[in-house]
Design a protein around this motif. Structure first.
Motif, mmCIF file in Angstrom:
data_model
loop_
_atom_site.group_PDB
_atom_site.id
_atom_site.type_symbol
_atom_site.label_atom_id
_atom_site.label_comp_id
_atom_site.label_asym_id
_atom_site.label_seq_id
_atom_site.Cartn_x
_atom_site.Cartn_y
_atom_site.Cartn_z
ATOM 1 N N ASN A 13 -0.570 65.677 44.823
ATOM 2 C CA ASN A 13 -0.842 64.497 42.437
ATOM 3 C C ASN A 13 -2.339 63.970 43.025
ATOM 4 O O ASN A 13 -3.117 63.998 42.654
ATOM 5 N N ARG A 14 -1.786 62.671 43.279
ATOM 6 C CA ARG A 14 -3.195 61.785 43.222
ATOM 7 C C ARG A 14 -4.624 62.986 44.155
ATOM 8 O O ARG A 14 -4.838 63.153 45.005
ATOM 9 N N THR A 15 -5.786 62.786 43.681
ATOM 10 C CA THR A 15 -7.149 63.074 44.202
ATOM 11 C C THR A 15 -8.346 62.212 45.024
ATOM 12 O O THR A 15 -8.284 60.874 44.495
ATOM 13 N N VAL A 16 -7.843 62.527 46.406
ATOM 14 C CA VAL A 16 -8.086 61.534 47.397
ATOM 15 C C VAL A 16 -9.720 61.872 47.448
ATOM 16 O O VAL A 16 -10.643 61.412 47.458
ATOM 17 N N GLY A 17 -9.966 63.285 46.991
ATOM 18 C CA GLY A 17 -11.227 63.384 46.948
ATOM 19 C C GLY A 17 -11.829 64.857 46.160
ATOM 20 O O GLY A 17 -11.292 65.590 46.392
ATOM 21 N N GLU A 18 -13.180 64.910 45.678
ATOM 22 C CA GLU A 18 -13.424 66.178 44.585
ATOM 23 C C GLU A 18 -14.527 66.034 44.574
ATOM 24 O O GLU A 18 -15.300 65.824 44.515
ATOM 25 N N VAL B 206 -18.530 66.987 49.624
ATOM 26 C CA VAL B 206 -17.664 65.342 49.483
ATOM 27 C C VAL B 206 -17.172 64.374 51.320
ATOM 28 O O VAL B 206 -16.473 65.230 51.988
ATOM 29 N N ARG B 207 -17.809 63.273 50.328
ATOM 30 C CA ARG B 207 -16.772 62.318 51.807
ATOM 31 C C ARG B 207 -16.504 61.950 51.202
ATOM 32 O O ARG B 207 -15.999 60.248 50.693
#
Lengths: 128, 288
Positions: A78-83, A95-96
């Motif tokens: 669910n939680r976005t770490v990178g996009e 994306v880093r």
């Protein structure tokens, strides 16, 4: 008074850009690990499904016909770490992310809509 | 190519509209002498964005995902604040203009002129890094195909052309209506920018509720359609909107619109010269 307010606003803005811009990217492992991703209308293929902890750069190539996005999600899915968005057809964008050891998910979102395609596990190991 | 064109259009449109209105405003006030400063602000924002984008694309430095969202989000919220200030400032200046006290307008622009330059700078620079990263990625792809760069370029040119058309359109409106129309238009744009900034901060993890959607009309308005690009590019409408975004939009739009309408109706439009004079005195003190 207006001028002073504006100067403060401008200074604050530049300060924020400066701070956030400098904290990231510098440091010893700025290069990190690069994982190549290919996004099509139905698939999201990664060159590796594991990487050592630290900086991981996902280099996403859009081989489909519509604009795509790429997401790295935490292991709750669910939680976005990178996009990274705005990957037009034929374009490659990076994306880093800074990640600790653990389980993650990766997925592509061709057409920028829905739950995406090719959702897969991605493991970050504790080795360097 | 169309897909890349739509990205360019979407990313460039809002900035082009805001700059178009600013130019029209200065032309209306017969202060074309401030225009070079305005273009300086626009040029600086473009140069800074392209420069930072190039460093991030071709250099060894990188910008983390959170940082990029944090920059985009914070700049958006600062831009909303500045545009809101500008809307009311423009209205007060308009009132001064009604009294045909030429030097009052000049006094306002002495301080506020630079304010307009900062607004122009932020309007263009707000999402400048994202657009620059997209453009440089298109440049990098030219080894295989030039279509993405061609599409992105045409999209941005199209946005500039639409900004010019807006300028041509509003500059013809008579002065009384001009400030009402452009004010309403700018409030709607600013509300969208605020909601967009909130979404960026949600993506960065600073604000919660990224997946708690108020509505999702992606089925009716596919995000990759041309009309979604136009809606996103002008009023920042996103087909899938979070509750926090929607709340920020409503909580901004309603009070600001109410204040704006009250300010529009307020007395002092050169009907009663005594009252107008006293009100311009107050404005002058506030501005200096």
């Amino acid at each position: 008074m207006i001028r002073r307010t504006l100067v403060i606003a401008a200074a604050a803005t530049l300060g924020i850009v400066g701070l956030t811009g400098c904290v990231s990217g510098t440091g010893q492992d700025a290069a990190g690990t690069t994982v190549h991703v290919v996004s099509t209308a139905t698939e999201c293929t990664l060159s590796a499904n594991t990487a050592p902890r630290g900086t991981v750069v996902f280099s996403v190539t859009n081989s489909g016909d519509s604009v795509t996005e790429f997401y790295v999600l935490a292991d709750d899915g669910n939680r976005t770490v990178g996009e990274v968005e705005n990957i037009g057809p034929g374009i490659t964008r990076d994306v880093r992310v800074e990640v600790q050891a653990g389980e993650f998910f990766t997925l592509c979102k061709p057409g920028m809509v829905g739950d995406g395609v090719g959702k897969a596990r991605f493991t970050v190991t504790d080795t360097r | 190519m169309i897909a890349n064109l739509l990205i360019g259009l979407r990313e460039g449109l809002e900035a082009a509209l805001v700059v178009g209105i600013l130019v029209a405003y200065l032309v209306k006030l017969q202060r074309r002498d401030v225009l070079p400063r305005l273009w300086l602000g626009v040029g600086l924002a473009v140069a800074l964005s392209l420069g930072l984008g190039a460093v991030l694309t071709f250099g060894t430095l990188g910008l983390s995902f959170e940082s990029q969202e944090l920059i985009g989000g914070t700049l958006s919220i600062v831009a909303t604040a500045l545009v809101t200030w500008m809307i009311f400032w423009m209205l007060r200046t308009a009132r001064t203009l009604g009294t045909s006290l030429r030097h009052d307008v000049d006094t306002h622009l002495a301080g506020g002129g630079w304010g307009l330059v900062i607004v122009a700078f932020l309007a263009v620079g707000r999402e400048g890094i994202e657009t620059a990263l997209f453009l440089w990625a298109a440049v990098q792809a030219t080894g295989q195909t030039t279509l993405p760069l061609l599409g992105a370029g045409i999209g941005i040119l199209l946005a500039v052309a639409l900004g010019w058309l807006i300028y041509r359109g509003v500059v013809r409106i008579d002065l009384g209506r001009f400030f009402a129309w452009t004010g309403f238009f700018l409030i709607v744009i600013a509300a969208g920018v605020l909601a967009y900034g909130v979404h960026d901060l949600q993506e960065s993890g600073l604000l919660p509720g990224l997946h708690v959607l108020a509505f999702d009309v992606s089925g009716a308005v596919p995000p990759d359609s041309w009309y979604a690009a136009l809606l996103k590019g002008t009023i920042n409408f996103s087909p899938a909107t979070t509750w926090l975004q929607a709340a920020a939009w409503v909580l901004y739009t309603i009070p600001v619109l109410a204040l704006f309408i009250r300010a529009l109706r307020a007395p002092g439009r050169a009907k009663d010269s005594a009252q107008t004079d006293s009100s311009t005195e107050v404005i002058n003190q506030g501005a200096s």
